[in-house]
Design an enzyme around this catalytic site. Structure first.
Site, short mmCIF file in Angstrom:
data_model
loop_
_atom_site.label_atom_id
_atom_site.label_comp_id
_atom_site.label_asym_id
_atom_site.label_seq_id
_atom_site.Cartn_x
_atom_site.Cartn_y
_atom_site.Cartn_z
N HIS A 199 50.33 -62.02 -10.31
CA HIS A 199 49.33 -62.04 -9.24
C HIS A 199 49.95 -62.43 -7.90
CE1 HIS A 199 44.97 -61.39 -8.91
NE2 HIS A 199 45.03 -62.17 -7.85
N THR A 234 42.36 -56.84 -14.38
CA THR A 234 43.25 -57.90 -13.91
C THR A 234 43.06 -59.14 -14.75
OG1 THR A 234 43.32 -57.08 -11.63
CG2 THR A 234 43.81 -59.41 -11.96
N TYR A 258 37.56 -57.57 -12.78
CA TYR A 258 37.80 -58.86 -13.41
C TYR A 258 36.82 -59.06 -14.57
CZ TYR A 258 40.50 -60.23 -9.26
OH TYR A 258 41.42 -60.30 -8.26
N SER A 288 40.12 -53.15 -5.30
CA SER A 288 39.61 -54.37 -5.90
C SER A 288 38.09 -54.34 -6.02
CB SER A 288 40.02 -55.58 -5.04
OG SER A 288 39.42 -56.77 -5.51
N LYS A 348 46.67 -55.57 -16.17
CA LYS A 348 47.54 -56.17 -15.15
C LYS A 348 47.68 -57.67 -15.40
CE LYS A 348 47.87 -56.57 -10.08
NZ LYS A 348 47.74 -58.04 -9.94
#
Length: 391
Positions: A279, A155, A129, A107, A255
């Protein structure tokens, strides 16, 4: 041996005993009522298996190639944010992934820098992100590539819910004296967790070094990074295509796909893979379980891109079910975090061994010699189970 476990459910029980209440609740909470979180789990239970009695292969092949990487089994570590359940955090997870021959998703909200995680040895996919300016996003991707990340994950399935009606603990931005006093009763009643941090010579920290855009810039806290994301207008499909261009050559995963029309748009935007994901139940509550939407999404894109699944995987048989319905591999999140909480790197390896053994046993029972042979006819799917969103 008291830290060794035989099932992911047992790992969860150990994690619950070891972690302070607030830390554990942060792992299990879902958005709003938690309906989608529960649906991810119950949907796997609704699918049956169609076993053979004799003639099963003596040896089964679990290895596969996913996202350009040769993996020992079709399981990938899903990127999750700051991992304060253990001092080693993502480093322990990456070492476990390397030891078991699978890939690591990291992440951008992680507590360990991308350079150190990549150095742990597992093929690493850096997750990003749509947060901040284009220049900031481009620099994060460039930094990940310089560090040796083999692919990127964009994401898009964390964009709607900002509230949790249940199990939402207070999480401090930093461990100040006031917060230390507030959490002291929880920490003191969980001495093993506290001792692990004291041995490491630090206290839990919610800083996210991978959000640093320039050298020498202090890492923002999780809430600072969250605030940047919250203040950034959502991306368009043109923005997603720009993201793909910034990464350049190599796997690029989108994603958060549940709809067939979004799946086709992801292909048009240049994705090399999509992950059917909600998620982990932490986005728009009331979304369907990912395993229910999987077959329709896989059919919509055919062989244009690889299809992954994220959400609710707790057993090796769950992996087999996802593969039979069109996934190339699955991503796991809470399962490995419970292993990390229970026993650090060894706990994550324990979880991966459980999934591997369960997948192998499922192949044996189904009479399949390879994960590539799994097909819908291996399953007992109840009427009305599959969901098609987007036409």
């Amino acid at each position: 041996m008291t830290q060794w476990f035989e099932t992911v459910a047992q790992a969860q029980r150990l994690a619950r005993r070891r972690l302070p209440r607030s830390v554990y609740k942060a792992l299990i909470a879902g958005s709003e009522r938690g309906s989608t979180l529960r649906a991810n789990l119950s949907a796997f239970d609704a699918i049956g298996l169609s076993p053979h009695t004799a003639g099963q292969p003596a040896q089964r092949e679990l290895a596969t190639r996913v996202l350009g990487q040769d993996l020992s089994m079709p399981v990938i570590i899903s990127p999750t944010g700051v991992q304060a359940v253990h001092p080693d955090g993502e480093l322990a997870v990456a070492r476990a992934a390397a030891a078991r021959g699978i890939a690591m998703g990291l992440s951008s909200f992680a507590s360990q820098p991308v350079e150190e995680v990549v150095a742990a040895g597992a093929p690493t996919f850096f997750q990003v992100y749509w947060s901040g300016s284009r220049e900031q996003i481009a620099e994060r991707l460039a930094r990940a590539r310089r560090a040796g990340a083999v692919g990127a994950i964009a994401t898009l399935d964390w964009s709607f819910s900002h509230a949790r009606d249940w199990n939402s603990p207070h999480i401090p931005e930093r461990i100040t004296l006031r917060e230390a006093l507030r959490f002291a009763p929880e920490a003191l009643t969980h001495p093993a967790w506290l001792a692990s941090w004291l041995r490491a010579g630090e206290l839990p920290d919610l800083s996210v070094p991978n959000m640093v855009a320039e050298p020498g810039t202090p890492a923002p806290t999780f809430f600072g990074a969250y605030g940047e994301w919250y203040g950034t207008p959502p991306p368009s499909w043109e923005d997603v295509a720009w993201l793909r261009e910034q990464w350049g050559d190599g796997p690029f995963v989108i994603k958060g796909v549940l709809r067939t029309d979004d799946a086709r748009r992801a292909v048009d935007a240049g994705a090399t893979a999509i992950s059917v994901s909600n998620h982990g139940g932490n986005n728009l509550d009331g979304s369907p379980a990912t395993i229910r939407a999987l077959a329709a999404v896989a059919e919509a894109v055919g062989d244009q891109v690889e299809v992954l699944l994220d959400g609710g995987v707790r057993r090796g048989s769950d992996v087999a079910k996802a593969l039979a319905l069109g996934a190339r591999a699955v991503l796991i999140g809470r399962a490995y975090l419970w292993g990390l909480a229970a026993n650090g790197q060894a706990g994550v390896e324990n979880v991966l061994d459980i999934l591997r053994s369960g997948l192998d046993s499922t192949l044996l029972g189904l009479g399949r010699g390879s994960v590539d042979e799994l097909a819908p006819e291996d399953l007992v799917i109840p009427p009305g189970f599959e969901v098609r969103l987007g036409g």
